[in-house]
Design an enzyme around this catalytic site. Structure first.
Site, PDB file in Angstrom:
ATOM      1  N   GLN A 181      28.201  60.523  59.072  1.00 45.52           N
ATOM      2  CA  GLN A 181      28.961  60.071  58.032  1.00 45.52           C
ATOM      3  C   GLN A 181      30.629  59.855  58.730  1.00 45.52           C
ATOM      4  O   GLN A 181      31.114  59.002  58.038  1.00 45.52           O
ATOM      5  CB  GLN A 181      29.176  61.370  57.368  1.00 45.52           C
ATOM      6  CG  GLN A 181      30.169  61.353  56.023  1.00 45.52           C
ATOM      7  CD  GLN A 181      30.334  62.504  55.036  1.00 45.52           C
ATOM      8  OE1 GLN A 181      31.127  62.629  54.230  1.00 45.52           O
ATOM      9  NE2 GLN A 181      29.366  63.676  55.225  1.00 45.52           N
ATOM     10  N   GLU A 232      30.550  69.045  59.239  1.00 46.70           N
ATOM     11  CA  GLU A 232      31.891  69.225  58.033  1.00 46.70           C
ATOM     12  C   GLU A 232      32.291  70.459  57.932  1.00 46.70           C
ATOM     13  O   GLU A 232      33.499  70.650  58.027  1.00 46.70           O
ATOM     14  CB  GLU A 232      31.034  68.607  56.981  1.00 46.70           C
ATOM     15  CG  GLU A 232      31.749  69.008  55.689  1.00 46.70           C
ATOM     16  CD  GLU A 232      32.985  68.048  55.593  1.00 46.70           C
ATOM     17  OE1 GLU A 232      34.034  68.567  55.104  1.00 46.70           O
ATOM     18  OE2 GLU A 232      32.988  66.825  55.848  1.00 46.70           O
ATOM     19  N   ASP A 250      34.463  65.128  57.531  1.00 44.79           N
ATOM     20  CA  ASP A 250      33.708  63.941  57.929  1.00 44.79           C
ATOM     21  C   ASP A 250      34.313  62.765  57.248  1.00 44.79           C
ATOM     22  O   ASP A 250      35.024  61.947  58.169  1.00 44.79           O
ATOM     23  CB  ASP A 250      32.356  64.105  57.457  1.00 44.79           C
ATOM     24  CG  ASP A 250      31.389  64.438  58.308  1.00 44.79           C
ATOM     25  OD1 ASP A 250      31.621  64.484  59.425  1.00 44.79           O
ATOM     26  OD2 ASP A 250      30.449  65.230  57.892  1.00 44.79           O
ATOM     27  N   GLY A 285      51.158  72.845  44.739  1.00 46.33           N
ATOM     28  CA  GLY A 285      52.506  72.270  44.695  1.00 46.33           C
ATOM     29  C   GLY A 285      53.574  72.939  44.075  1.00 46.33           C
ATOM     30  O   GLY A 285      54.676  72.150  43.881  1.00 46.33           O
ATOM     31  N   GLY A 286      53.538  74.293  43.819  1.00 46.71           N
ATOM     32  CA  GLY A 286      54.441  75.045  43.196  1.00 46.71           C
ATOM     33  C   GLY A 286      54.671  75.109  41.768  1.00 46.71           C
ATOM     34  O   GLY A 286      55.331  75.674  41.051  1.00 46.71           O
TER      35      GLY A 286
END
Length: 415
Positions: free
Chosen positions: A17, A139, A168, A247-248
């Site tokens: 992959q 993976e 991958d 992200g806050g």
């Protein structure tokens, strides 16, 4: 305009992959990708997770569009001679062999440079230089060693891996960018170079917000937007944060109408400060607009659980699509949890080429993911994956072999 990478030739020695993700992107952008496979065997994924006996699996077909397949025994002397000619005629070699495999084949970096000084050698490995560089990686191993698993899941449960193939396919995307940059530089210098991407590095790059949070935690001992605040304890390392936003912006997955029978009847809701007033009005809590316990983002942080419970009381009365329609009128960030079945059936994704239907001579029509990167002047046309060795004669003719020579190579089982 021609396709962006028209005229670029890629020698594809990748399998499974990570590497095929990279070379498929290059093929989608117009490069001539020559996939080299073992005679009679081919890429291991041709036979993995088959849904139709004797037919190339979806695992293989969905990672090898727009390529040409050549079979070649590189252990045979005649095979090595063919490989030398391929190296001379190509701009990039991409490989994800075990460490040292190319050297054992007799094609070290120094030897490749002798054959073609402009050649770019691009490699994907599990780890970069260090104590683990010779270790085998898949993976989920990459997700665990790159920081994703330790920061995914809920605080009262074990580490979790994600269904997104960030090890991958993530490393393949990173390597593709490195190749594009090296090709650009080679135009100026006339020299190739080595390009590498490790799966661990790729996962860590995608987890950079968690490394950010580790440094914040080291400095302050607490992260107020995490669900552990205010009643839980923070340890020395970034904890698992459930479905909280990275992200806050406070966010959570909430139930929608029908959740009792539909495992995907949920929505992701973000309580963004800029739209707090319309949120309060929509969920029937207008008093929270001026209530000092809720009026500011700082005041809301220790009360996020009660806030999301109140929002969920409202979302449970609506379908996930009704929730999105209503909230987006007020620019309130949200998104339905879409199942793979819903994504496969979404007309807009078909229209943009994000989901494509491809016809295959053995399996018939199937769905695949198309190019996620859109160029306005050179749109991607997705063609089917090659059958094993389908283009061997064609490529050998390109290299100057006669029909008799090709037949002799085939008789010797070199190709």
């Amino acid at each position: 305009m021609s396709q962006a990478l028209a005229g670029v030739r890629i020698l594809d020695f990748t399998h499974v992959q990570s590497g095929p993700t990279c070379t498929q992107l290059l093929a989608w952008f117009g490069a001539d990708v020559i996939k080299v496979e073992r005679p009679g065997v081919g890429d291991a994924t041709r036979g993995q997770l088959r849904d139709i006996p004797g037919v190339d699996s979806l695992y293989f077909t969905m990672l090898n569009h727009n390529k040409r397949s050549v079979t070649l025994d590189t252990k045979h002397q005649k095979g090595k001679e063919v490989l030398e000619k391929l190296i001379k005629s190509c701009d990039v070699m991409v490989e994800n062999f075990a460490p040292g495999a190319l050297d054992r084949m007799g094609f070290s970096w120094e030897r490749i440079q002798e054959i073609n000084p402009r050649m770019i050698l691009a490699s994907i490995k599990g780890f970069g230089p260090g104590p683990y560089e010779d270790c085998k990686v898949y993976e989920n191993v990459a997700q665990c060693t790159g920081g994703a698993a330790s920061t995914s899941g809920f605080d009262d449960g074990p580490p979790m891996v994600t269904g997104a193939q960030i090890g991958d396919s993530g490393s393949g995307l990173h390597l593709c960018l490195g190749i594009a940059v090296a090709l650009y530089q080679a135009r100026e210098t006339g020299r190739g170079q080595k390009v590498s991407a490790s799966m661990q590095d790729a996962v860590l790059n995608l987890c950079r917000v968690k490394l950010r949070d580790q440094q914040r935690l080291d400095r302050t001992g607490v992260m107020k937007e995490y669900p552990q605040y205010p009643d839980g304890l923070f340890g020395e390392a970034v904890p698992r944060a459930g479905n909280s936003s990275g992200g806050g912006q406070p966010g959570a997955i909430l139930k929608c109408r029908g959740w009792e029978s539909d495992p995907n009847a949920y929505t992701y809701f973000i309580a963004q400060e800029a739209v707090w007033e319309p949120i309060c009005k929509i969920i029937g809590r207008p008093q929270w607009i001026t209530d000092p316990d809720f009026a500011t983002a700082a005041a809301r942080l220790p009360r996020l659980t009660s806030i999301f419970n109140a929002v969920e009381e409202w979302t449970e009365t609506k379908t996930k699509f009704e929730v999105m329609e209503i909230l987006n009128q007020f620019d309130i960030p949200c998104g339905p949890i879409l199942s793979m079945k819903e994504i496969a059936q979404e007309p807009s994704l078909r229209a943009t080429g994000t989901i494509v239907e491809v016809d295959h001579p053995d399996r018939g029509a199937y769905l695949s993911v198309g190019n996620p990167i859109k160029l306005s002047a050179s749109p991607t046309i997705v063609t089917r994956s090659p059958l094993l060795g389908e283009h061997t004669s064609e490529v050998l003719h390109d290299l100057g072999y006669s029909t008799d020579e090709i037949e002799a190579l085939a008789a010797a089982k070199v190709v």
